[in-house]
Design an enzyme around this catalytic site. Sequence first.
Site, mmCIF file in Angstrom:
data_model
loop_
_atom_site.group_PDB
_atom_site.id
_atom_site.type_symbol
_atom_site.label_atom_id
_atom_site.label_comp_id
_atom_site.label_asym_id
_atom_site.label_seq_id
_atom_site.Cartn_x
_atom_site.Cartn_y
_atom_site.Cartn_z
ATOM 1 N N LYS A 22 65.925 -39.228 81.008
ATOM 2 C CA LYS A 22 66.975 -38.874 79.985
ATOM 3 C C LYS A 22 67.887 -37.971 80.573
ATOM 4 O O LYS A 22 69.333 -38.140 80.173
ATOM 5 C CB LYS A 22 66.342 -38.177 78.800
ATOM 6 C CG LYS A 22 67.208 -37.437 77.826
ATOM 7 C CD LYS A 22 66.563 -36.772 76.787
ATOM 8 C CE LYS A 22 66.338 -35.539 76.723
ATOM 9 N NZ LYS A 22 67.083 -34.361 76.827
ATOM 10 N N ASN A 23 67.559 -36.943 81.324
ATOM 11 C CA ASN A 23 68.536 -35.737 81.689
ATOM 12 C C ASN A 23 69.323 -36.336 82.918
ATOM 13 O O ASN A 23 69.984 -35.351 83.381
ATOM 14 C CB ASN A 23 67.795 -34.486 81.945
ATOM 15 C CG ASN A 23 67.473 -33.892 80.491
ATOM 16 O OD1 ASN A 23 67.928 -34.221 79.524
ATOM 17 N ND2 ASN A 23 66.744 -32.692 80.476
ATOM 18 N N CYS A 116 71.437 -24.537 69.213
ATOM 19 C CA CYS A 116 70.172 -25.540 68.828
ATOM 20 C C CYS A 116 69.199 -24.704 68.473
ATOM 21 O O CYS A 116 69.235 -23.274 68.919
ATOM 22 C CB CYS A 116 70.031 -26.650 69.998
ATOM 23 S SG CYS A 116 69.303 -26.094 71.219
ATOM 24 N N ARG A 121 73.196 -21.534 73.677
ATOM 25 C CA ARG A 121 73.509 -22.574 74.492
ATOM 26 C C ARG A 121 75.156 -22.456 74.586
ATOM 27 O O ARG A 121 75.855 -23.329 74.278
ATOM 28 C CB ARG A 121 73.070 -23.858 73.849
ATOM 29 C CG ARG A 121 71.697 -24.008 73.415
ATOM 30 C CD ARG A 121 70.543 -24.254 74.383
ATOM 31 N NE ARG A 121 70.762 -25.219 75.676
ATOM 32 C CZ ARG A 121 70.189 -26.553 75.318
ATOM 33 N NH1 ARG A 121 69.438 -26.815 74.147
ATOM 34 N NH2 ARG A 121 70.535 -27.324 76.214
ATOM 35 N N ASP A 303 61.609 -26.657 80.699
ATOM 36 C CA ASP A 303 61.332 -27.899 79.822
ATOM 37 C C ASP A 303 59.714 -28.499 79.857
ATOM 38 O O ASP A 303 59.466 -29.197 78.803
ATOM 39 C CB ASP A 303 61.888 -29.179 80.239
ATOM 40 C CG ASP A 303 63.506 -29.027 79.975
ATOM 41 O OD1 ASP A 303 64.387 -29.858 80.386
ATOM 42 O OD2 ASP A 303 64.029 -28.033 79.399
ATOM 43 N N ARG A 395 63.871 -37.802 70.578
ATOM 44 C CA ARG A 395 64.905 -37.733 71.315
ATOM 45 C C ARG A 395 64.802 -37.767 72.708
ATOM 46 O O ARG A 395 65.666 -38.215 73.451
ATOM 47 C CB ARG A 395 65.422 -35.940 71.313
ATOM 48 C CG ARG A 395 65.772 -35.694 69.698
ATOM 49 C CD ARG A 395 66.408 -34.196 69.807
ATOM 50 N NE ARG A 395 67.578 -34.271 70.655
ATOM 51 C CZ ARG A 395 68.435 -33.557 70.495
ATOM 52 N NH1 ARG A 395 68.371 -32.212 69.691
ATOM 53 N NH2 ARG A 395 69.410 -33.434 71.218
HETATM 54 C C1 EPZ Z 1 69.993 -28.745 80.630
HETATM 55 O O1 EPZ Z 1 70.434 -28.339 79.529
HETATM 56 C C2 EPZ Z 1 68.693 -29.880 80.072
HETATM 57 N N1 EPZ Z 1 69.500 -30.606 79.129
HETATM 58 C C3 EPZ Z 1 67.703 -28.920 79.244
HETATM 59 O O2 EPZ Z 1 66.765 -29.770 79.020
HETATM 60 C C4 EPZ Z 1 66.944 -28.057 79.988
HETATM 61 O O3 EPZ Z 1 66.173 -27.274 79.553
HETATM 62 C C5 EPZ Z 1 68.166 -27.118 80.695
HETATM 63 O O4 EPZ Z 1 69.251 -27.747 81.628
HETATM 64 C C6 EPZ Z 1 67.801 -26.119 81.971
HETATM 65 O O5 EPZ Z 1 66.946 -26.833 82.819
HETATM 66 C C7 EPZ Z 1 70.077 -31.868 79.953
HETATM 67 O O6 EPZ Z 1 70.146 -31.981 81.084
HETATM 68 C C8 EPZ Z 1 70.727 -32.709 78.683
HETATM 69 P P1 EPZ Z 1 71.858 -24.797 81.414
HETATM 70 P P2 EPZ Z 1 71.720 -27.220 79.915
HETATM 71 O O7 EPZ Z 1 73.286 -24.969 81.141
HETATM 72 O O8 EPZ Z 1 72.691 -28.003 80.904
HETATM 73 C C9 EPZ Z 1 72.907 -20.714 80.074
HETATM 74 C C10 EPZ Z 1 65.500 -31.069 77.244
HETATM 75 O O9 EPZ Z 1 64.374 -30.539 76.849
HETATM 76 N N2 EPZ Z 1 74.356 -20.944 80.199
HETATM 77 O O10 EPZ Z 1 71.258 -25.102 82.845
HETATM 78 O O11 EPZ Z 1 72.424 -26.782 78.450
HETATM 79 C C11 EPZ Z 1 72.252 -21.468 78.695
HETATM 80 O O12 EPZ Z 1 72.449 -20.615 77.678
HETATM 81 C C12 EPZ Z 1 66.683 -30.188 77.546
HETATM 82 O O13 EPZ Z 1 65.545 -32.248 77.845
HETATM 83 C C13 EPZ Z 1 75.299 -20.207 79.731
HETATM 84 O O14 EPZ Z 1 75.205 -18.928 79.367
HETATM 85 O O15 EPZ Z 1 71.096 -25.975 80.437
HETATM 86 C C14 EPZ Z 1 70.739 -21.124 79.020
HETATM 87 O O16 EPZ Z 1 70.344 -19.731 78.902
HETATM 88 C C15 EPZ Z 1 66.461 -28.763 76.462
HETATM 89 N N3 EPZ Z 1 76.777 -20.554 79.724
HETATM 90 C C16 EPZ Z 1 70.874 -21.419 80.839
HETATM 91 O O17 EPZ Z 1 72.302 -21.074 81.092
HETATM 92 C C17 EPZ Z 1 76.926 -21.936 80.143
HETATM 93 O O18 EPZ Z 1 78.171 -22.158 80.308
HETATM 94 C C18 EPZ Z 1 70.602 -22.661 81.382
HETATM 95 O O19 EPZ Z 1 71.486 -23.633 80.509
HETATM 96 C C19 EPZ Z 1 75.966 -22.855 80.380
HETATM 97 C C20 EPZ Z 1 74.665 -22.558 80.399
#
Ligand code: EPZ
Length: 415
Positions: A22-23, A116, A121, A303, A395
């Site tokens: 998915k990701n 969420c 996020r 995850d 999902r």
């Molecule tokens: C991706 O989310 C995945 N989703 C998530 O999987 C996964 O948990 C996450 O990466 C971490 O591995 C998809 O790939 C669709 P991040 P993403 O940006 O891109 C902070 C699932 O269960 N952050 O690496 O949103 C954020 O708040 C989902 O399949 C900022 O502060 O993750 C978080 O604390 C859930 N500012 C951390 O970084 C930003 O601009 C990691 O977020 C972006 C992120």
Amino acid sequence: MDKLVIEGPTKLAGQINVSRAKNAYLPILAGVLLNPHPVHLKNLPDLRDINTIIKLLGNLGVKITKSGNITTFDASNITSYDALYDLVKTMRASILVLGPLLARFKSARVSLPGGCAIGTRPIDIHLENFKKLGALINLEGGYVEAHTDGLKGANLKLSFPSVGATENLMMGAVLAEGVTVIENVALEPEIDDLAYFLKKMGAKIEGIGTSTLTITGVKELKECEYEAIGDRIEGLTYIMAGLITGSNITVAGLNPKHIDQTLTLLKDMGAEFELGEDKVTIKSNKLKAIDVETSPFPGFPTDAQAQLMALTTQVEGKSKISEKIFENRFMHVPELQRLGARITLKGNEALVEGPSKLKGAPIMCTDLRASAALVLAALASHGKTEIHRVYHLDRGYEKLEDKLNALGANIQRVK
Ligand code: EPZ
């Protein structure tokens, strides 16, 4: 709303296959917008999140046709640059259309994803770096309004190796004028997969698999066919289903290198595995407690945190699980406690005491991976467990009950 009714405890036997990730496919689907020529994607998983972004692409004017296991996306005639709130609020990864729309059409209006269940996020890392690529960003009425005279290559350094920010900026840079260097990028396997997809369309990307990507903009991309990697998180979920039920099953369709660190952690707990090219077989599962904290790849993936917590309720000793990526990713705890799990929370640390004899009860899904943890716990619980609000589970898990029932589980989906 559907619910799952699970009779436990059960033993499992046989082989279970993961779907395509998915990701990996979510950013690849957003990347379809970069290409004026058709893109053919193989074995898209039938998941709510995948179907949501496909609906979003349709709303933007992408023509979508399916034949057998190949879905063709034709983004030659995009009629809108607006990713609207009613879709984006259900799937925050929709923000990934921002980079492609900006890069190819110089304009995008994407609803702010909103938080969420697992955290606020934010997308500040995405936005501050698009500004460095020459985008004017305005936040208006809950929307990101972005315009540019044309993205221009720049040297970027991410303040955190954000998966989504890395993916969004990579796609923006692919059509930008000149060279973009992005430092401190995320290292998840899905990032590499997106890079290989973009290269197959004709993008110029160096440094794949390292913390620094160098992307040289090209004028136009070409038609291509692609199939994403196997879903490593789905795979880890099934490996933990085998471990929590004391079953030596085989999980196939994924690259064991993508879960190397987690397999090492499970081996530290006492598990033994036999690895194949695209499969993992559990050889023994006498487990003991473990201390772990989640971290960006190649560390232990956030995850898989909820699923591991379910497993630790069944092993001898005290386990400490620290969630370092998201601020609120322990909503599975009260539900596991309803089954009899002994867990105490201290901030972002969970202390799990095992083994506990879990007893079936009605419980509720709160987010995608918490839902998976509840299924695992139900497989090891005595009696009947009803899991409500399984739309969270749908999902990210394709035909979960069918796949587990084929191994001997007793799961009924009740409409
Ligand atoms: C991706 O989310 C995945 N989703 C998530 O999987 C996964 O948990 C996450 O990466 C971490 O591995 C998809 O790939 C669709 P991040 P993403 O940006 O891109 C902070 C699932 O269960 N952050 O690496 O949103 C954020 O708040 C989902 O399949 C900022 O502060 O993750 C978080 O604390 C859930 N500012 C951390 O970084 C930003 O601009 C990691 O977020 C972006 C992120």
